[in-house]
Design an enzyme around this catalytic site. Structure first.
Site, PDB file in Angstrom:
ATOM      1  N   ASN A 169     -19.002   4.263  10.475  1.00  0.00           N
ATOM      2  CA  ASN A 169     -18.592   2.854  10.447  1.00  0.00           C
ATOM      3  C   ASN A 169     -18.297   2.287  11.832  1.00  0.00           C
ATOM      4  O   ASN A 169     -18.542   1.115  12.089  1.00  0.00           O
ATOM      5  CB  ASN A 169     -17.383   2.676   9.522  1.00  0.00           C
ATOM      6  CG  ASN A 169     -17.719   3.003   8.073  1.00  0.00           C
ATOM      7  OD1 ASN A 169     -18.882   3.177   7.726  1.00  0.00           O
ATOM      8  ND2 ASN A 169     -16.707   3.102   7.228  1.00  0.00           N
TER       9      ASN A 169
ATOM     10  N   TYR B 121       0.833  -1.216   0.000  1.00  0.00           N
ATOM     11  CA  TYR B 121       0.000   0.000   0.000  1.00  0.00           C
ATOM     12  C   TYR B 121       0.865   1.263   0.000  1.00  0.00           C
ATOM     13  O   TYR B 121       0.381   2.360  -0.218  1.00  0.00           O
ATOM     14  CB  TYR B 121      -0.951   0.044   1.205  1.00  0.00           C
ATOM     15  CG  TYR B 121      -1.884  -1.136   1.356  1.00  0.00           C
ATOM     16  CD1 TYR B 121      -2.039  -2.080   0.337  1.00  0.00           C
ATOM     17  CD2 TYR B 121      -2.615  -1.321   2.522  1.00  0.00           C
ATOM     18  CE1 TYR B 121      -2.891  -3.162   0.489  1.00  0.00           C
ATOM     19  CE2 TYR B 121      -3.469  -2.400   2.681  1.00  0.00           C
ATOM     20  CZ  TYR B 121      -3.593  -3.324   1.663  1.00  0.00           C
ATOM     21  OH  TYR B 121      -4.437  -4.399   1.832  1.00  0.00           O
TER      22      TYR B 121
ATOM     23  N   LYS C  11     -12.364   0.637   4.760  1.00  0.00           N
ATOM     24  CA  LYS C  11     -11.510   1.796   4.449  1.00  0.00           C
ATOM     25  C   LYS C  11     -12.374   3.041   4.278  1.00  0.00           C
ATOM     26  O   LYS C  11     -13.446   2.990   3.665  1.00  0.00           O
ATOM     27  CB  LYS C  11     -10.735   1.526   3.153  1.00  0.00           C
ATOM     28  CG  LYS C  11      -9.995   2.742   2.597  1.00  0.00           C
ATOM     29  CD  LYS C  11     -10.798   3.443   1.499  1.00  0.00           C
ATOM     30  CE  LYS C  11     -10.220   4.769   1.087  1.00  0.00           C
ATOM     31  NZ  LYS C  11     -11.078   5.475   0.100  1.00  0.00           N
ATOM     32  N   SER C  12     -11.925   4.148   4.822  1.00  0.00           N
ATOM     33  CA  SER C  12     -12.527   5.433   4.496  1.00  0.00           C
ATOM     34  C   SER C  12     -11.544   6.556   4.801  1.00  0.00           C
ATOM     35  O   SER C  12     -10.737   6.447   5.713  1.00  0.00           O
ATOM     36  CB  SER C  12     -13.823   5.664   5.281  1.00  0.00           C
ATOM     37  OG  SER C  12     -14.427   6.857   4.823  1.00  0.00           O
TER      38      SER C  12
HETATM   39  N1  LIG Z   1      -5.332  -8.605   1.627  1.00  0.00           N
HETATM   40  C1  LIG Z   1      -5.768  -8.095   0.503  1.00  0.00           C
HETATM   41  O1  LIG Z   1      -5.393  -8.532  -0.602  1.00  0.00           O
HETATM   42  C2  LIG Z   1      -6.732  -6.956   0.548  1.00  0.00           C
HETATM   43  C3  LIG Z   1      -7.429  -6.562  -0.609  1.00  0.00           C
HETATM   44  C4  LIG Z   1      -8.309  -5.490  -0.502  1.00  0.00           C
HETATM   45  C5  LIG Z   1      -8.499  -4.859   0.712  1.00  0.00           C
HETATM   46  N2  LIG Z   1      -7.799  -5.251   1.824  1.00  0.00           N
HETATM   47  C6  LIG Z   1      -7.974  -4.594   3.148  1.00  0.00           C
HETATM   48  O2  LIG Z   1      -9.357  -4.448   3.418  1.00  0.00           O
HETATM   49  C7  LIG Z   1      -9.659  -3.060   3.639  1.00  0.00           C
HETATM   50  C8  LIG Z   1     -11.065  -2.765   3.205  1.00  0.00           C
HETATM   51  O3  LIG Z   1     -11.250  -3.028   1.813  1.00  0.00           O
HETATM   52  P1  LIG Z   1     -11.519  -1.895   0.752  1.00  0.00           P
HETATM   53  O4  LIG Z   1     -11.021  -0.635   1.281  1.00  0.00           O
HETATM   54  O5  LIG Z   1     -10.940  -2.267  -0.533  1.00  0.00           O
HETATM   55  O6  LIG Z   1     -13.104  -1.931   0.574  1.00  0.00           O
HETATM   56  P2  LIG Z   1     -14.318  -1.548   1.560  1.00  0.00           P
HETATM   57  O7  LIG Z   1     -13.826  -1.185   2.908  1.00  0.00           O
HETATM   58  O8  LIG Z   1     -15.333  -2.643   1.420  1.00  0.00           O
HETATM   59  O9  LIG Z   1     -14.940  -0.268   0.847  1.00  0.00           O
HETATM   60  C9  LIG Z   1     -14.267   0.946   0.812  1.00  0.00           C
HETATM   61  C10 LIG Z   1     -15.106   1.908  -0.047  1.00  0.00           C
HETATM   62  O10 LIG Z   1     -16.341   2.178   0.597  1.00  0.00           O
HETATM   63  C11 LIG Z   1     -16.478   3.586   0.839  1.00  0.00           C
HETATM   64  N3  LIG Z   1     -17.095   3.753   2.166  1.00  0.00           N
HETATM   65  C12 LIG Z   1     -16.527   3.556   3.387  1.00  0.00           C
HETATM   66  N4  LIG Z   1     -17.406   3.792   4.357  1.00  0.00           N
HETATM   67  C13 LIG Z   1     -18.574   4.134   3.758  1.00  0.00           C
HETATM   68  C14 LIG Z   1     -19.846   4.517   4.240  1.00  0.00           C
HETATM   69  N5  LIG Z   1     -20.100   4.566   5.564  1.00  0.00           N
HETATM   70  N6  LIG Z   1     -20.807   4.826   3.326  1.00  0.00           N
HETATM   71  C15 LIG Z   1     -20.567   4.771   2.010  1.00  0.00           C
HETATM   72  N7  LIG Z   1     -19.367   4.428   1.481  1.00  0.00           N
HETATM   73  C16 LIG Z   1     -18.373   4.107   2.356  1.00  0.00           C
HETATM   74  C17 LIG Z   1     -15.068   4.147   0.796  1.00  0.00           C
HETATM   75  O11 LIG Z   1     -15.082   5.488   0.334  1.00  0.00           O
HETATM   76  P3  LIG Z   1     -14.684   6.755   1.281  1.00  0.00           P
HETATM   77  O12 LIG Z   1     -13.205   6.690   1.542  1.00  0.00           O
HETATM   78  O13 LIG Z   1     -15.110   7.914   0.469  1.00  0.00           O
HETATM   79  O14 LIG Z   1     -15.491   6.615   2.553  1.00  0.00           O
HETATM   80  C18 LIG Z   1     -14.413   3.229  -0.251  1.00  0.00           C
HETATM   81  O15 LIG Z   1     -14.715   3.674  -1.556  1.00  0.00           O
HETATM   82  C19 LIG Z   1      -8.567  -2.351   2.832  1.00  0.00           C
HETATM   83  O16 LIG Z   1      -8.413  -0.988   3.166  1.00  0.00           O
HETATM   84  C20 LIG Z   1      -7.357  -3.192   3.167  1.00  0.00           C
HETATM   85  O17 LIG Z   1      -6.876  -2.877   4.475  1.00  0.00           O
HETATM   86  C21 LIG Z   1      -6.924  -6.298   1.754  1.00  0.00           C
END
Ligand SMILES: NC(=O)c1ccc[n+]([C@@H]2O[C@H](COP(=O)([O-])OP(=O)(O)OC[C@H]3O[C@@H](n4cnc5c(N)ncnc54)[C@H](OP(=O)(O)O)[C@@H]3O)[C@@H](O)[C@H]2O)c1
Length: 284
Positions: free
Chosen positions: A240, A51, A230-231
Site C-alpha cells: 500500500n 476503535y 487499514k491492514s
Molecule cells: N470516520 C469514520 O467513520 C471511518 C469509518 C471507516 C473507516 N475509517 C478510517 O478509514 C480507514 C480505512 O478504512 P477501512 O479500514 O474500513 O477500509 P479499507 O482501508 O478500504 O479496506 C481495508 C480492508 O482491505 C484489506 N486490504 C488492505 N490492503 C490490501 C491490499 N493491498 N490488498 C488486498 N486487500 C487489502 C484489509 O485487509 P488486511 O488487514 O488483511 O490487509 C481490510 O480488510 C480505517 O482504518 C479508519 O481509520 C473511518
C-alpha cells in the site's frame, strides 16, 4: 520512503498517506501493525476513541524511536463526549490514552449530539497547543454548513466514505469555500472484490507493474485525497505504501473518474446511525 504532504487550511502539513486502524482489535495487535507500518515509512496513523486501540497507537509511536513531530496522529471524539466543558475533559483523557502532549488532528466522529459545544472546546484546545488541527468526520447533512458557518476555526478536513465508486464530487464543491480537505475512509472499498477487480485497475496494474490496490491508492493521491488504508498484513502494508514511484496519466485519471456510480459500502440511514451510537459507550 518518499511521502506526499497536503497543506491544510490552517497551514499544517499532513502526510497524505497513512495507516487506518479501524477494526484492529486490541492495543497489542494495533501496536504491532503500527510498528510494522512506521518501520516501512508510514508517518500518519488514523485512530478514534471508538476503535478502542489508542493506547496501542501511542505505545507504537513511543517504541518506534521516531521523533514525535515526524508522526501525524489523528483521533476522534465520540458524540457521548460532546459538549462545552465535557469535550475538554475528553481531550485530556485522549492525550493520556495516546501518551502524547498533543494530537495532530482531532475530529468529531459523528454528526450527532452537542457538536457545537464540542467544537468550541476543540478550538480552545488548539489555542492551548493540545491539538494542532481540528476537523470533522461524517458530517454530510446540512449540519456541515451549520457547524462550519458558526466556527471560528474552519474544519481542516472532512473524513467521509470516498473511493472510485463514490467520489464525493458534490461534497468537494460544498467544502471548497472553506479550504477543507477530504479524507477518505474505505479508500479501497473496505476490500470489496468488485471494486478491486474492475478491469480498468487490472489493465493499469499490468501496465505499471503494480497491483489493482496500488492503482486505486495512486488515483486517490493524484486526486488530492488523504488516505489511510487499514491492514494488519505485512505484505499489504508494504504494497500500500509503494505508490510513490509511478504516476497515472490525465487520461487514466479521467477513465477512473467514470467509475463514479453513487455506490456506498456503508448504507445506514442517519436515524439508524443515531440509534447505533449507544453501542459504543466510551470508557477512559
Ligand atoms: N470516520 C469514520 O467513520 C471511518 C469509518 C471507516 C473507516 N475509517 C478510517 O478509514 C480507514 C480505512 O478504512 P477501512 O479500514 O474500513 O477500509 P479499507 O482501508 O478500504 O479496506 C481495508 C480492508 O482491505 C484489506 N486490504 C488492505 N490492503 C490490501 C491490499 N493491498 N490488498 C488486498 N486487500 C487489502 C484489509 O485487509 P488486511 O488487514 O488483511 O490487509 C481490510 O480488510 C480505517 O482504518 C479508519 O481509520 C473511518
Amino acid at each position: 520512503m518518499k511521502q506526499n504532504y497536503v497543506t491544510l487550511n490552517d497551514g499544517n502539513h499532513i502526510p497524505q498517506f497513512g495507516l487506518g486502524v479501524y477494526q484492529i482489535s486490541g492495543d497489542e495487535a494495533t501496536k504491532q501493525a503500527c510498528l510494522e507500518a512506521l518501520n516501512l515509512g508510514y508517518r500518519h496513523i488514523d485512530t478514534a476513541h471508538a476503535y478502542q486501540n489508542e493506547r496501542g497507537v501511542g505505545e507504537a509511536v513511543k517504541e518506534s524511536g521516531i521523533p514525535r513531530n515526524e508522526i501525524w496522529i489523528t483521533s476522534k471524539l465520540w458524540p457521548s463526549e460532546y459538549g462545552e466543558g465535557k469535550s475538554a475533559v475528553a481531550i485530556e483523557k485522549m492525550l493520556d490514552r495516546l501518551d502524547t502532549d498533543y494530537i495532530d488532528l482531532l475530529l468529531l466522529h459523528q454528526q450527532f449530539g452537542d457538536y457545537s459545544g464540542a467544537w468550541k472546546d476543540m478550538e480552545r484546545a488548539v489555542v492551548q497547543g493540545k491539538v494542532k488541527s481540528i476537523g470533522l468526520s461524517n458530517f454530510e447533512s446540512e449540519r456541515l454548513e451549520e457547524l462550519v458557518e458558526a466556527a471560528n476555526i474552519k474544519p481542516s478536513v472532512l473524513q467521509v466514505e470516498c473511493h472510485p465508486y463514490y467520489q464525493q464530487n458534490a461534497l468537494k464543491q460544498r467544502l471548497a469555500p472553506y479550504g477543507t480537505a477530504i479524507e477518505s475512509w474505505y479508500p479501497i472499498g473496505h476490500g470489496d472484490n468488485e471494486l478491486l477487480n474492475e478491469p480498468i485497475f487490472t489493465e493499469l496494474a499490468q501496465k505499471y507493474g503494480k497491483t489493482n490496490v496500488q492503482v486505486i491508492l495512486r488515483w486517490h493521491m493524484q486526486e488530492g485525497i488523504i488516505v489511510f488504508p487499514k491492514s494488519t498484513n505485512p505484505q499489504h502494508l508494504k504494497e500500500n505504501i509503494s505508490i510513490f514511484d509511478f504516476g497515472l496519466t490525465d487520461k487514466e485519471m479521467a477513465l477512473i473518474r467514470t467509475l463514479d456510480k453513487g455506490v456506498r459500502f456503508f448504507n445506514m440511514t442517519l436515524a439508524e446511525q443515531e440509534q447505533n451510537l449507544g453501542k459504543f459507550i466510551p470508557a477512559d
